[in-house]
Write a protein that holds these residues in place. Structure first.
Motif, mmCIF file in Angstrom:
data_model
loop_
_atom_site.group_PDB
_atom_site.id
_atom_site.type_symbol
_atom_site.label_atom_id
_atom_site.label_comp_id
_atom_site.label_asym_id
_atom_site.label_seq_id
_atom_site.Cartn_x
_atom_site.Cartn_y
_atom_site.Cartn_z
ATOM 1 N N MET A 144 1.582 9.679 -9.623
ATOM 2 C CA MET A 144 2.438 8.604 -10.353
ATOM 3 C C MET A 144 3.401 9.469 -11.148
ATOM 4 O O MET A 144 4.584 8.638 -11.289
ATOM 5 N N ILE A 145 3.204 10.566 -11.931
ATOM 6 C CA ILE A 145 4.467 11.117 -12.388
ATOM 7 C C ILE A 145 5.304 11.627 -11.555
ATOM 8 O O ILE A 145 6.595 11.615 -11.738
ATOM 9 N N GLU A 146 5.074 12.109 -10.260
ATOM 10 C CA GLU A 146 6.165 12.594 -9.431
ATOM 11 C C GLU A 146 6.931 11.649 -8.834
ATOM 12 O O GLU A 146 8.099 11.753 -8.511
ATOM 13 N N ALA B 140 10.040 1.737 -10.366
ATOM 14 C CA ALA B 140 9.730 2.912 -9.638
ATOM 15 C C ALA B 140 8.403 2.982 -9.021
ATOM 16 O O ALA B 140 8.423 3.632 -7.662
ATOM 17 N N LEU B 141 7.289 2.223 -9.288
ATOM 18 C CA LEU B 141 5.955 2.237 -8.757
ATOM 19 C C LEU B 141 5.880 1.075 -8.017
ATOM 20 O O LEU B 141 4.766 1.273 -7.270
ATOM 21 N N GLY B 142 6.771 0.115 -7.790
ATOM 22 C CA GLY B 142 6.626 -0.882 -6.833
ATOM 23 C C GLY B 142 5.694 -2.013 -7.280
ATOM 24 O O GLY B 142 5.163 -2.750 -6.615
ATOM 25 N N VAL B 143 5.572 -1.865 -8.789
ATOM 26 C CA VAL B 143 4.860 -3.302 -9.277
ATOM 27 C C VAL B 143 5.615 -4.390 -9.393
ATOM 28 O O VAL B 143 6.534 -4.580 -10.384
ATOM 29 N N SER C 263 0.810 -1.203 -0.122
ATOM 30 C CA SER C 263 -0.227 -0.057 0.122
ATOM 31 C C SER C 263 0.949 1.211 0.125
ATOM 32 O O SER C 263 0.063 2.400 -0.151
ATOM 33 N N ALA C 264 2.296 1.047 0.148
ATOM 34 C CA ALA C 264 2.942 2.189 0.401
ATOM 35 C C ALA C 264 2.806 3.125 -0.707
ATOM 36 O O ALA C 264 2.938 4.476 -0.866
ATOM 37 N N LEU C 265 2.992 2.658 -2.023
ATOM 38 C CA LEU C 265 3.016 3.318 -3.349
ATOM 39 C C LEU C 265 1.683 3.203 -4.111
ATOM 40 O O LEU C 265 1.776 3.649 -5.195
ATOM 41 N N SER C 266 0.634 2.788 -3.406
ATOM 42 C CA SER C 266 -0.760 2.619 -3.782
ATOM 43 C C SER C 266 -1.221 4.120 -4.516
ATOM 44 O O SER C 266 -1.621 4.184 -5.616
ATOM 45 N N PRO C 267 -0.939 5.325 -3.758
ATOM 46 C CA PRO C 267 -1.193 6.388 -4.413
ATOM 47 C C PRO C 267 -0.653 6.927 -5.741
ATOM 48 O O PRO C 267 -1.133 7.472 -6.720
ATOM 49 N N ALA C 268 0.667 6.539 -5.792
ATOM 50 C CA ALA C 268 1.351 6.660 -7.342
ATOM 51 C C ALA C 268 0.693 5.567 -8.415
ATOM 52 O O ALA C 268 1.002 5.837 -9.335
ATOM 53 N N ARG D 129 6.034 17.090 -17.627
ATOM 54 C CA ARG D 129 5.830 18.432 -16.846
ATOM 55 C C ARG D 129 4.411 18.580 -16.437
ATOM 56 O O ARG D 129 3.755 18.270 -17.003
ATOM 57 N N GLN D 130 4.160 19.185 -15.191
ATOM 58 C CA GLN D 130 2.687 19.231 -14.717
ATOM 59 C C GLN D 130 2.558 19.731 -13.433
ATOM 60 O O GLN D 130 3.162 20.215 -12.807
#
Length: 421
Positions: free
Chosen positions: A116-118, A263-266, A104-109, A129-130
């Motif tokens: 996700m992008i950050e 990077a996203l922990g998948v 769950s740590a990277l769920s928001p990403a 950029r965003q």
């Protein structure tokens, strides 16, 4: 579905749309499925789960700790998301139950497109950029400071091109921002903020993967063919299956998506990435840790020799076999294939469906499946995005010439399908 108490169990959270392919996929590995429904009522914007295919349907919108205990008692092999908006809940449940999980740590990403992008930026992965904001004027200010148009305006959390606008000036940015903020996303949730991003110029691709303990298999790369309307909306026309042996972009995309997954922990389960190959290289549009929404399992079995739902079931139920056969590898295209999301200019109420035209389309040798999206009495409008296409047609053939001929024939017939008052 008949079940035996001693059979292993997989838990599917919100098995909508493509998630409907999971019950058969797990059954092929001797595994029953249990459904968790995260909302009191089914989400109306999506094809509903076939609850008859599950051992039971468990309410998932009450006491989460009680739900965790109930799932633990099943001793499941996995707890996975059946559609996009259920990813955070599936992450929390799988982690708490103690089954293989992305955590769950990277769920928001993995769900919030800004985060996700950050997260990619912090990891040094090439990205857009965003700006995230709840103020249309702030969106315009950022676009002006950004220095060049177009820019993209979209919701933080949605799917299927819902609420995505390509804006060529400040008035278009302001109007798109207000449109997104004034409407719920396709899951019925309020859009309280918007995302404004730099426009990524280039060809867009789908990259589908399945992972087992951090080792991934690329199970399909599809090139998007799209048309940009004056309104700033993209019409999705065809998804074309790329051949890894003839198209070097597949290897380039694979290397980039490997960075994104890390990077996203998948580390476990399916992922559906959309990536644009720019002059600087591949750049992520977004990724969802769930099945490709365009999947049709039997169709993929023909053109790819497997499908993402079945591969996911194998990764969880037969992890050693999955590792031996698929880990670190890329698919082979067995034959050319296309998914055609047919656009329409029809505007009115569907009075009838011409079954002769439908039968002619379905009778074409290259047409594997044709789905008619509207029924008599439904309101049909000119296509402005993926959700408002008039038909979805899956085509495959032994060679490109036959496939193209079938596609052109479907294009000629598509508007004869509906009679509109």
């Amino acid at each position: 579905m008949s079940s035996t108490p001693t059979r292993p169990v997989a838990v599917i959270v919100d098995g909508y749309s493509a998630g409907n392919f999971y019950p058969a996929a797990f059954a092929a590995y001797g595994t029953d499925v249990v459904h968790v429904q995260s909302t009191p009522e089914l989400i109306p914007a999506m094809a509903p789960p076939d609850l008859t295919a599950y051992r039971e349907n468990i309410p998932g919108h009450g006491d989460e700790s009680a739900l965790v205990e109930r799932l633990r008692a099943l001793d499941p092999v996995c707890v996975i998301a059946g559609q996009e908006s259920s990813v955070p809940l599936a992450d929390r449940l799988s982690e708490a139950v103690g089954v293989p999980s992305n955590g769950s740590a990277l769920s928001p990403a993995r769900r919030d497109k800004y985060e996700m992008i950050e997260t990619l930026r912090r990891a040094g992965v090439r990205c857009a950029r965003q700006l995230k904001t709840d103020d249309p004027d702030a969106a315009v200010d950022w676009a002006e400071e950004h220095g060049s148009y177009p820019v993209v305006v979209k919701p933080l959390s949605s799917a299927a091109s819902d609420g995505v606008f390509v804006c060529d000036g400040p008035d278009a940015v302001r109007a798109a921002a207000r449109t997104v903020l004034d409407a719920p996303n396709m899951f019925g949730l309020a859009n309280t903020e918007i995302l404004v991003q730099s426009y990524l110029k280039g060809t867009e691709y789908i990259v589908d993967t399945v992972s087992r303990g951090g080792e991934r298999y690329v199970c399909g790369v599809w090139e998007y063919e799209k048309t940009l309307l004056p309104s700033g909306k993209n019409i999705y026309n065809r998804d074309l299956l790329a051949d890894p042996y003839d198209n070097p972009v597949v290897a380039e995309l694979t290397a980039y998506v490997d960075e994104v997954l890390a990077a996203l922990g998948v580390a476990w389960g399916p992922a559906h990435a959309e990536v644009i190959v720019t002059d600087e290289g591949p750049v992520l549009v977004e990724i969802g840790t769930r099945l490709n929404g365009n999947i049709n399992a039997p169709f993929h079995d023909v053109c790819l020799g497997h499908n993402q739902a079945a591969l996911t079931a194998q990764a969880y139920t037969r992890p050693d076999a999955f590792r031996a056969e698929y880990a670190g590898r890329t698919y082979t295209r067995l034959q050319p294939a296309v998914v055609y999301n047919a656009p329409t200019e029809l505007d009115g109420v569907v009075s009838s469906v011409d079954e002769t035209a439908v039968a002619e389309i379905r009778g074409l040798e290259s047409v594997f499946l044709a789905t008619v999206k509207y029924t008599p009495g439904a309101r049909i409008k000119p296509t402005v995005d993926l959700l408002t296409s008039s038909m979805r047609v899956f085509l495959t053939a032994p060679d490109e010439t036959a496939l193209t001929a079938g596609y052109e024939k479907v294009r000629a017939l598509k508007d004869a399908v509906y009679r509109v008052a």
